[in-house]
Design an enzyme around this catalytic site. Structure first.
Site, PDB file in Angstrom:
ATOM      1  N   LYS A   1       4.149  -6.983   3.934  1.00 52.61           N
ATOM      2  CA  LYS A   1       3.902  -5.574   3.624  1.00 52.61           C
ATOM      3  C   LYS A   1       3.543  -4.894   4.946  1.00 52.61           C
ATOM      4  O   LYS A   1       2.985  -5.489   5.867  1.00 52.61           O
ATOM      5  CB  LYS A   1       2.788  -5.401   2.599  1.00 52.61           C
ATOM      6  CG  LYS A   1       1.403  -5.860   3.025  1.00 52.61           C
ATOM      7  CD  LYS A   1       0.581  -4.894   3.828  1.00 52.61           C
ATOM      8  CE  LYS A   1       0.506  -3.531   3.187  1.00 52.61           C
ATOM      9  NZ  LYS A   1      -0.309  -2.594   4.053  1.00 52.61           N
TER      10      LYS A   1
ATOM     11  N   THR B   1      -1.120  -1.825   9.509  1.00 53.32           N
ATOM     12  CA  THR B   1      -1.650  -2.768   8.525  1.00 53.32           C
ATOM     13  C   THR B   1      -0.448  -3.540   8.073  1.00 53.32           C
ATOM     14  O   THR B   1       0.390  -3.012   7.391  1.00 53.32           O
ATOM     15  CB  THR B   1      -2.331  -2.029   7.391  1.00 53.32           C
ATOM     16  OG1 THR B   1      -3.421  -1.341   7.939  1.00 53.32           O
ATOM     17  CG2 THR B   1      -2.871  -2.937   6.325  1.00 53.32           C
TER      18      THR B   1
ATOM     19  N   THR C   1       0.869  -1.189   0.000  1.00 53.52           N
ATOM     20  CA  THR C   1       0.000   0.000   0.000  1.00 53.52           C
ATOM     21  C   THR C   1       0.901   1.234   0.000  1.00 53.52           C
ATOM     22  O   THR C   1       1.385   1.640  -1.032  1.00 53.52           O
ATOM     23  CB  THR C   1      -0.978  -0.018   1.195  1.00 53.52           C
ATOM     24  OG1 THR C   1      -0.255  -0.259   2.412  1.00 53.52           O
ATOM     25  CG2 THR C   1      -2.041  -1.080   1.003  1.00 53.52           C
TER      26      THR C   1
END
Length: 411
Positions: free
Chosen positions: A187, A198, A161
């Site tokens: 990630k 996240t 992201t």
């Protein structure tokens, strides 16, 4: 046990590999145009269902893919494919979000002619927005997993992201005279404060190990690695680390009774620590990786708790960004970590420079410490002198760019 673990770690060799280096795994990633440029849909595929284990976010608000993946692994402890989309988290999307996650699972099952219950689903991106199913569903048909480094790189790009680089690690060790490989890809850049951020992590190994034993290893390793990183103190709705073991290497099944059990644990630990540090280094707007090493705590868990408290302190993080050797902020964080300590026996060093010994200030060269703090990797050492517990945690500095990135994340 500590000596045995040290010996086991010495038997681990880092290699230039990917999640497809362990035997039995293929992967791919594509651009479905959910995101403007980057790949946004990826898959890890096995020729048959393999042992699986997972750890998930402790946030009580959990995204739909978490529920679907939990259900899949609970069915028989095996997974054959993992499909991941980025751009939309499919979190807080109501009943439709769960329906969409199941539709993705069903589409993967039909495309690869496998069972839906053998498919894990993961998502990352914006919270509260429906997934663009009109792009994701047709995209699944275009996935062509291969056992190549290129396929692994395409997958690594598909899960990003706000990350600025892909994150991977690979190690090998010998089990019963056979080469066993453990690899991982992850990630994570913002909304990082895992208790289990996240962050998504996927680990593959060709070791022969049961679902139950793999779960024990992953849970233990997670507590010492992924759960020891923090960027901004926020725990995401989508955090997940998933481990798959193909049993493609011909050795006796691994369990705590196997004489080389610790070598496998150490391999999992090495990959997880590497990925954790890469995530911390890539914190949104970050310019420095911070590692805190705590020793002399009542227990290892206490040491880890204090280390994470220090590296998670906004005041410590901003001091490191400003190259300010403000050890007062460090000892303050120690004091409110919720661990029993002796306030009169604390040592603190920034790099190799002592700033506090037995809780007494030490004269040090501001110029030399300033020069050290201008580096990209900063280590803070703390010794409490109240026990034998040791632990580490990782984070990054807090910068103006972090505010800029997150102020405009959705708009």
């Amino acid at each position: 046990m500590a000596n045995a673990q040290t010996v086991a770690m010495q038997a681990i060799e880092a290699v230039n590999g990917t999640i497809t280096t362990p035997k039995g795994f293929k992967s791919d990633g594509i651009h479905t145009k959910v995101k403007r440029k980057r790949n946004d849909l990826g898959v890890i595929y096995c020729d048959q269902p393999v042992a699986a284990a997972a750890v998930y976010t402790l946030n009580q608000i959990q995204a739909a893919p978490i529920a679907v993946t939990k259900e899949a692994i609970q069915t028989n402890g095996k997974i054959q494919a993992v499909v991941v989309n980025s751009g939309h988290a499919n979190a807080c999307t109501g009943k439709q979000g769960l329906t969409d996650a199941y539709e993705v699972q069903e589409k993967v099952a039909k495309t690869f002619v496998i069972q839906p219950e053998d498919i894990a689903v993961a998502s990352t991106g914006l919270i509260g927005e429906r997934m663009k199913m009109e792009k994701i569903i047709p995209g699944i048909e275009k996935l062509e997993p291969v056992a190549t480094n290129q396929g692994a790189e395409q997958f690594a790009q598909a899960i990003l992201t706000t990350d600025t680089f892909t994150k991977s690690a690979c190690v090998q060790t010998m089990i019963d005279g056979e080469v066993v490989t453990v690899a991982g890809v992850a990630k994570g850049s913002g909304m990082i404060h895992p208790n289990m951020a996240t962050m998504l992590g996927f680990m593959t190994t060709d070791a022969n190990i049961s679902h139950e034993a793999l779960q024990r290893v992953l849970s233990n390793v997670t507590d010492q690695t992924y759960n020891r990183i923090t960027v901004d103190g926020d725990t995401s709705t989508n955090d997940m680390v998933l481990a798959l073991a193909s049993a493609e290497v011909d050795h006796a099944e691994l369990s705590e009774t196997h004489p080389e059990w610790l070598q496998f644990v150490s391999a999992m630990q090495a990959v997880s620590e590497s990925l954790s540090k890469q995530i911390a280094r890539d914190g949104e707007g970050a310019t420095k990786l911070i590692e805190v090493q705590v020793s002399g705590a009542p227990t290892d868990a206490d040491a880890g708790k204090i280390a994470k408290q220090i590296v998670g302190s906004d005041l410590v993080k901003t001091a490191i960004y400003g190259t300010d050797a403000n050890w007062g902020r460090i000892i303050c964080a120690i004091g409110y970590a919720g661990v029993t300590i002796d306030p009169d026996t604390i040592d603190i060093a920034i790099g190799s420079y002592d700033t506090l010994l037995n809780s007494e200030p030490v004269m040090f060269s501001e110029e030399e410490v300033l020069a050290y703090l201008k580096g990209e990797e900063i280590t803070i050492h703390v010794h409490l002198h109240v026990g034998e517990g040791v632990g580490k945690a990782w984070g990054c500095d807090l910068t103006y760019d972090y505010v800029r990135i997150n102020a405009g994340y959705r708009t």
